[in-house]
Structure formats: C-alpha cells, structure tokens
Design a protein around this motif. Sequence first.
Motif, PDB file in Angstrom:
ATOM      1  N   LEU A  90       0.834  -1.205   0.000  1.00  9.85           N
ATOM      2  CA  LEU A  90       0.000   0.000   0.000  1.00  9.85           C
ATOM      3  C   LEU A  90       0.865   1.250   0.000  1.00  9.85           C
ATOM      4  O   LEU A  90       0.572   2.227  -0.711  1.00  9.85           O
ATOM      5  N   VAL A  91       1.946   1.234   0.774  1.00  5.73           N
ATOM      6  CA  VAL A  91       2.877   2.367   0.787  1.00  5.73           C
ATOM      7  C   VAL A  91       3.474   2.560  -0.599  1.00  5.73           C
ATOM      8  O   VAL A  91       3.621   3.693  -1.084  1.00  5.73           O
ATOM      9  N   ALA A  92       3.808   1.457  -1.267  1.00  4.53           N
ATOM     10  CA  ALA A  92       4.367   1.542  -2.623  1.00  4.53           C
ATOM     11  C   ALA A  92       3.382   2.202  -3.580  1.00  4.53           C
ATOM     12  O   ALA A  92       3.767   3.025  -4.418  1.00  4.53           O
ATOM     13  N   ALA A  93       2.096   1.862  -3.466  1.00  8.32           N
ATOM     14  CA  ALA A  93       1.089   2.461  -4.353  1.00  8.32           C
ATOM     15  C   ALA A  93       0.962   3.959  -4.102  1.00  8.32           C
ATOM     16  O   ALA A  93       0.853   4.755  -5.049  1.00  8.32           O
ATOM     17  N   ILE A  94       0.997   4.371  -2.845  1.00 10.57           N
ATOM     18  CA  ILE A  94       0.887   5.797  -2.520  1.00 10.57           C
ATOM     19  C   ILE A  94       2.101   6.562  -3.047  1.00 10.57           C
ATOM     20  O   ILE A  94       1.956   7.637  -3.660  1.00 10.57           O
ATOM     21  N   THR A  95       3.289   6.033  -2.824  1.00 10.63           N
ATOM     22  CA  THR A  95       4.494   6.738  -3.274  1.00 10.63           C
ATOM     23  C   THR A  95       4.568   6.781  -4.802  1.00 10.63           C
ATOM     24  O   THR A  95       5.077   7.754  -5.376  1.00 10.63           O
ATOM     25  N   TYR A  96       4.034   5.763  -5.472  1.00  9.73           N
ATOM     26  CA  TYR A  96       4.045   5.779  -6.946  1.00  9.73           C
ATOM     27  C   TYR A  96       3.171   6.910  -7.476  1.00  9.73           C
ATOM     28  O   TYR A  96       3.571   7.659  -8.380  1.00  9.73           O
TER      29      TYR A  96
END
Length: 348
Positions: free
Chosen positions: A110-116
């Motif tokens: 989920l963190v990866a999706a937000i940072t992307y």
Amino acid sequence: MPSLLIRLVLAEVTRWYAAGVALFLALQLTDALSSTVANLITYKPALSTAAGAFLSLAPSFLNRSLVLAVPFAILLALARMQSDNELKAISAGGVPPLRLVWPIALPFLLVAAITYANANQFAPQGMARWWNTWYGVYNMTPPPPEQLRYTYAPPGALYYAGKVITPPGSDEAQLQGVMVQRGQTILTASTGTWNTRTRTWTLLAPWETRPGQPPRALTGPVTVPQTDRLRPAIIEVEQTTTSVLRARAADPGLPGTDRREAAFTVAQRTADPVTPIIFALAAGALGLLLRNRAAAFGAVLVFLVGFYALWTTMPGLARAGAVQPDLAAWTPNIAFLILAAALAWRLR
C-alpha cells in the motif's frame, strides 16, 4: 503462522512506523524552514502564501518519509521484541523467525502504491507550485522557459544557438549565441529570433564568413529558412510529470544528457516506490539478527546512509552515460534485495 501472531507483530511495526513518518516529516519541514526563514522575514509574504508554498512540498516530503520510516520502524520494532525475548518465545512456539519477514513486508505494498502516485503526478506539480510561489513572494515574473545548446543539422547545413528562450504563448523565440552554416557560408550573431509560423531564423547584425575571405559585418538582419520544430523548453525534471519526461527521453533532437536524465527519472519514479518493499524485506531479515535497541539504531543509520550513497550517485552516472538509466535507477533496490537474500540465507 497464527493470525494473532501476525496482527501483534504488525501492530508493533505500525506504531514505530507512524512515529518514523512523523519524525522524518518534521525533520524535512525543519530543514525547509531553516533554509527559507530569512526570505520569509525579509519579504513578509501573507501567511496563506507561505503556508501554500510549504503545502506544495507535502507530496515530496511524504514520499521520502514513507520510505525512510520503513527500516526505522522494522528494525526498532524487532529489536524491542528481541530484547524482551518475544522473538525467542515465537521461535520456541514452532514459528521460524524468518517466516515473520513476509507478513511484515506485505502491508508496504500500500505504501508503494501511494508513493508511486505521488512521485509520478503530485510531487512534480507540487515542486512547480513551490517555485512559482516564491517568484510571487519576490514580486518577480517567472523566467520564460529556455533550452541550452540547441543544434540542428539538416543535409548541407548546421544551425546552433547557445540559448533558446520561449516566452509563453508567443510564436517567436529569442536566440542567443547564434551560428548558421549553409553551404560554404557561415553566419554568426549575438542575438536572433525564431519565428515558428514562418519557420525562419532571423539573425540580427550578423557576421558573414566565406572561404578565402575575411569576415564582414552585415548592416541589417538576415533571415534564413529553418525547418525544425521548436520543442518544449527543458524544465527541471523534479517539476516535470512522467508523461512529459517519457516524450523527452524519446526525442532524438535533444542532447543525450537531457534524454538520459529524463529516462533515468522515469525509471526512478517506478523504482523508488518499490523501495519500501525491498526495505521491509532487508530490514526484517536484519532485525531478526539484532539483540538490542542500540544495535538497531546503529543499523538504521548504516541502512539509510548506505542506500542514500547509492541513490545520490546513480543520477550523475546515468546523465554521463556511464550506466544505463534503467539500471542506474534500479541499482539501489537491487543492492538491498541482494542484502535481503544474504540475510535470509543466514537466518535459514
């Protein structure tokens, strides 16, 4: 693995993660304030203007904080559990410590999706608003976009301008440091104009050079045809959205340095959002080997400094052409993925 055990471990990591995000956000905001407080005092902008400027940095600040807080949270959480013998109890209960790594890493998808999303859309727009806001604070008009070292070489000719300045909404660009070679004739001028409608260059008071003749100054402007298109001016990559950078990277008319920088930034905006997952795997394996919180704090510093050294070195190598842009962008993640694999092998 019992679901209750997974929830307990994730709850511990989440508490430290929230604290880490808050810590890194505060550090970045303090740094930004310390570098601009003198200008805020001097120019006395409205509170809403200053607040809006700092709010525009929020996506960039948030991205860095979300990534940097991962090893901070995992290493300190596991060190706390290690010092309280909780990990020993888990191992004694028949759960190999290495099996804790995957449940810890999965939530960071989920963190990866937000940072992307932040890296590819919101952060570039925020940086552009940040700089434009400061031009308003200084009561200045933002400078028109410019392109340096423009070169165009159709058959039998060469066009060069040291700087191309493109005022917004204008059909005419300003040229500085102009040279045109057509056949055996070379024209040079300090300034000129580029009319995009008529597709011509006009050199103001140029010098003309022909083989076997001394240079001579021409009294009036000279207009020559120029069939190349006027490309969008190069804007700093940190202020440019990913779609624009992709077009820049594929444009053969741009200098190689600009194309490589654009290609690297596009790849980096995909690689950086994967970093939280890589961090979670590497920090999870490393945290299981630590015995106390002092070691965990030291590991956090070594972890982040090592990554930062790679992360800041790769852009220069990519721009220079020493490393392929895609490989340069992914090198920090590859290095820490190898570290995670080595640590996992140690824990097997």
